[in-house]
Structures are given as C-alpha cells and as structure tokens.
Enzyme design. Structure first.
Site, mmCIF file in Angstrom:
data_model
loop_
_atom_site.group_PDB
_atom_site.id
_atom_site.type_symbol
_atom_site.label_atom_id
_atom_site.label_comp_id
_atom_site.label_asym_id
_atom_site.label_seq_id
_atom_site.Cartn_x
_atom_site.Cartn_y
_atom_site.Cartn_z
ATOM 1 N N HIS A 102 7.566 8.704 1.576
ATOM 2 C CA HIS A 102 6.340 8.986 2.324
ATOM 3 C C HIS A 102 5.288 9.631 1.433
ATOM 4 O O HIS A 102 4.099 9.375 1.563
ATOM 5 C CB HIS A 102 6.625 9.939 3.496
ATOM 6 N N ASP A 122 8.772 -1.586 5.198
ATOM 7 C CA ASP A 122 8.755 -0.262 5.802
ATOM 8 C C ASP A 122 7.286 0.016 6.120
ATOM 9 O O ASP A 122 6.397 -0.778 5.796
ATOM 10 C CB ASP A 122 9.346 0.770 4.832
#
Length: 438
Positions: free
Chosen positions: A261, A334
């Site tokens: 992230h 993702d």
C-alpha cells in the site's frame, strides 16, 4: 477536493467496527506439486476455470453484440459510494461525473463493483440486499460481478453482518483442509444471500517472512505443502456455496517486509525458489477451477528483470501464470490505488500496461475516467488489439456464465439473508474451528 481512496485487497483490512476510511477437500498430485520449470511446455490445464465453464455459445453471442465501449466497461470494478443504488453522493459525482451508483454503472457499462464499509455500502442486511439488487437493475444487459474482500479474520469487510469466522492462520493451524472448505462455504453462502457473487479470497500466499506487515495471519501458514491443500479446499467451499472465488496475491506476497500500500516490495526469489515456495497454493487453486487470481504489487527481479510489479509484468502474468501454470480464468489486479503499482507510471498508463501484461479485471482505479479513457484509446489505436480485448471480456463472461450470472442477474431475498446470516449452524462451524485450532 476528492478524498484519497486508500484501500486494497492486499491491505491489512478492517471490519466494519474499525474507523471509517476517508470517503472520496482432497488435492490432486498435480495441484500440490511445484510449478513447472521454464523448460517445460504446458498447455492450459483441462481443469482450468475457463475450460470447465459452460455456456460457451451464450458467451460468444453476448460478446458478438457488444460495442467497444461495452467491452472496455466490463474490465473495470470500481468502488461506488453510498448505501443505495440511487443514493446521490458527491464522491460519485467527482469520480464518475454522475451522482448515483446506478448512473455510474449505466454510464460506463461496468463489469462489476466492489463493496466497502468506508464507501458507505455496508450498513445492515436489508440495506446491502437492496443495494446489490439495485446495482444489478442498473445493468440489464450483462449482470454485474458484485465483489467483496471477505477473507475473515483481519480482513472482514462485511463484519458485523456475517458470521465471525476465524481467519486463515487459525484454520491452517487445525491441519484439517475440510474445515477450510466448511468455512468458505459458510462465508460464500452468506455473501450470496446478500447479493455478492465474487469473494476476493482465499489468500494463497505462503507467509515465509515473520516480519511480513501485510499478509501475516491472513495466510494459512508458512509451509507451502500445508497451505496448498487449505487453499484448494477453500476454493471448493466457495463453489459449494455457488459463488466465485479469487486466489491472491500472485506470484506470492508472503516473503516481504514492505506493505505494497505504501511502498513497492522486492522479493528476491529465484525461479526454483518460487516453484518450491510460492507456486504450490496457486497451482492447487487452479486444480480446483479457481475463478480468478489476483496479482500482487511486488517486484520479483529474478522472474522479471524489468523492475515492474507483477501486476504489470507479462513474463509473470502471461509467462508463469497463464503459460506455465495453465490458468485461463480471470486475472484481477490488486487495488490500483495502492502505492506499489503507482510508483513508476501514471494511472492511465498503469491500466493499459496491466491489460497488456495479461490482466482482465482492473480493480479500484484511483482516477476512473483517466484509466477508462486510456484503455479505450489504447484499443482504438491498436495498442491493445481487438483480439486481446476480446480475450479478457470472454474470460469475464465465462466466469459469469459458470456462476449462473450471465442469463439473468440474481435477486437477493432480504428475508432469506436475515435467516442465513449468523445462523446457529454457521456459528457452530466457527466454534468448531476455534476449538480445533492449535
């Protein structure tokens, strides 16, 4: 100002009780064995999701009548904001140019949507049922994939509506794949009752690095020989429940100490190490007809020296996943709002490069119009060929056909959902797993 969308299926995750984000079975020998070496040539597996999919003539008929814009829309699964399909939200207006989720679905002819509590999508059982039914009504030509990131444990986006099942590491500690299958069937049954037809689970990563900040207890364990049968059993459980499942995060996110992230993890596994450590759970999932496999925003320089993350890597997604492991189902990215995939290229170019690498489903692009227009322009210019576009759309339509979604959209029943969710029978499965955990 549009609030930053921070989310992702490789994320640490949170249940509904967490602070809201800013708005804006048996396994075949083939399945448990290591992946083939590069010198081996393997045709697509006869047990792959696509080859096992019914309704090929229906898929081709639908594909034949789709416009280019229809096809490009099918590739996208964004977050839409609000608790109902007709909820007017400034976030939808800012991101999609229309006020409501239903209008966004219709405008872009979306292939799917993904639900999150922080997007105001998850309040109570009847509200979620009404939302999913309303979204399906907004897509009368081709029913939607309605996705959720419901792994259980640390990543539980439908909490507290659904049964609180133990996470993968707890299930893995039992050493009993049949419990993984039962847990997945419970979760899949409850999601289906809500109108959700695709779960971004199970995690197929092998948590090799104890300092891993992003996988950890989300994995079934640290031994690929024990993780693989758990993953295969979970896939069977989701299919028992009648919903699609997604193995993640290919080619493996288990040996990293960086969160994708906030950064771009680099994993120095050689091909032989990957064959032994990372590949077996994905091969096991493919052996059980997994519907989709999610890419990881990780760099594996010994598998692809370009420095691109796996999400944008043709040698990894097409070379290893499709050609070596024989997977011809849906490859999903993702979440594209994660830093790990945005470090090198702009948001439009990321979407185009992902399709070129072998991706079919573009999940949560941070700038939707930019990504959509970039892919549409790439198709019209020939940068993405019509044949390549059709390949991805065909896979998505086959997935929908395989799960009974192509003929007509499912209509969830709120009374049935209230009966099924958190039922005594389902709670007993959770209790049994906790009792047998070691």
């Amino acid at each position: 100002m549009i609030a930053t969308m921070v989310a992702g299926c490789a994320g640490t995750g949170a249940g509904a009780a967490s602070p809201a984000r800013p708005a804006a079975g048996q396994v075949s020998d083939k399945a448990t064995s290591a992946a083939p070496s590069p010198s081996e040539t393997s045709a697509p597996s006869e047990t792959s999701a696509a080859s096992a999919t019914p309704g090929t003539s229906k898929v081709e008929a639908v594909l034949a009548r789709m416009s280019v814009e229809d096809k490009v829309g099918q590739l996208f699964m964004p977050v839409l904001y609000g608790p109902a399909a007709n909820t007017v939200s400034g976030e939808n207006q800012a991101r999609f140019g229309v006020g409501t989720p239903a209008k966004a679905v219709a405008k872009y002819r979306l292939g799917g949507v993904i639900l999150f509590p922080w997007a105001d999508n998850v309040k109570n059982v009847r509200q979620v049922v009404a939302l999913t039914n309303g979204l399906q009504k907004a897509s009368p030509e081709i029913p939607l994939l309605v996705g959720a990131d419901q792994e259980n444990g640390r990543v539980s986006r439908m909490a507290p509506l659904v049964t609180q099942m133990p996470g993968a590491s707890v299930i893995g500690s039992t050493g009993d794949p049949s419990l993984a299958r039962r847990a997945a069937k419970v979760t899949g049954t409850e999601l289906r009752a809500l109108g959700i037809n695709l779960d971004f689970a199970p995690v197929a990563d092998v948590n090799i690095n104890p300092r891993n900040p992003v996988i950890g207890p989300r994995a079934y364990g640290s031994d690929p020989k024990k993780v693989a049968p758990m993953v295969a059993a979970a896939v069977q459980g989701f299919h028992d429940a009648g919903i699609a499942s997604t193995a993640k995060h290919f080619p493996g996110h288990g040996d990293t100490n960086v969160d994708s992230h906030s950064g771009l993890p680099v994993i120095q596994h050689s091909l032989s190490q990957w064959n032994k450590l990372d590949a077996p759970p994905f091969a096991a999932a493919i052996g059980k007809n997994i519907d989709a496999i999610m890419s990881a925003h990780v760099v594996m320089p010994k598998l692809d020296p370009s420095g691109d993350p796996a999400t944008l890597s043709k040698p990894i997604l097409t070379g290893l996943l499709r050609e070596k492991l024989g997977f011809d189902g849906v490859v999903s990215t993702d979440a594209l709002d994660m830093a790990g995939v945005r470090k090198k290229y702009g948001d439009g170019q990321v979407a185009v490069r992902a399709i070129q690498a072998g991706v079919d489903l573009l999940l949560m692009p941070p700038d939707f119009p930019k990504a959509y227009e970039a892919v549409l322009a790439a198709v019209k210019s020939g940068k993405i060929s019509t044949a390549r576009l059709d390949q991805s759309v065909r896979r998505l339509l086959k997935l929908k056909a395989a799960r009974g979604l192509l003929d007509r959209a499912p209509v969830a029943d709120p009374a049935e959902a209230e009966r099924v969710l958190r039922s005594a029978e389902h709670r007993k499965v959770a209790q049994l797993i906790n009792e047998r955990a070691r």
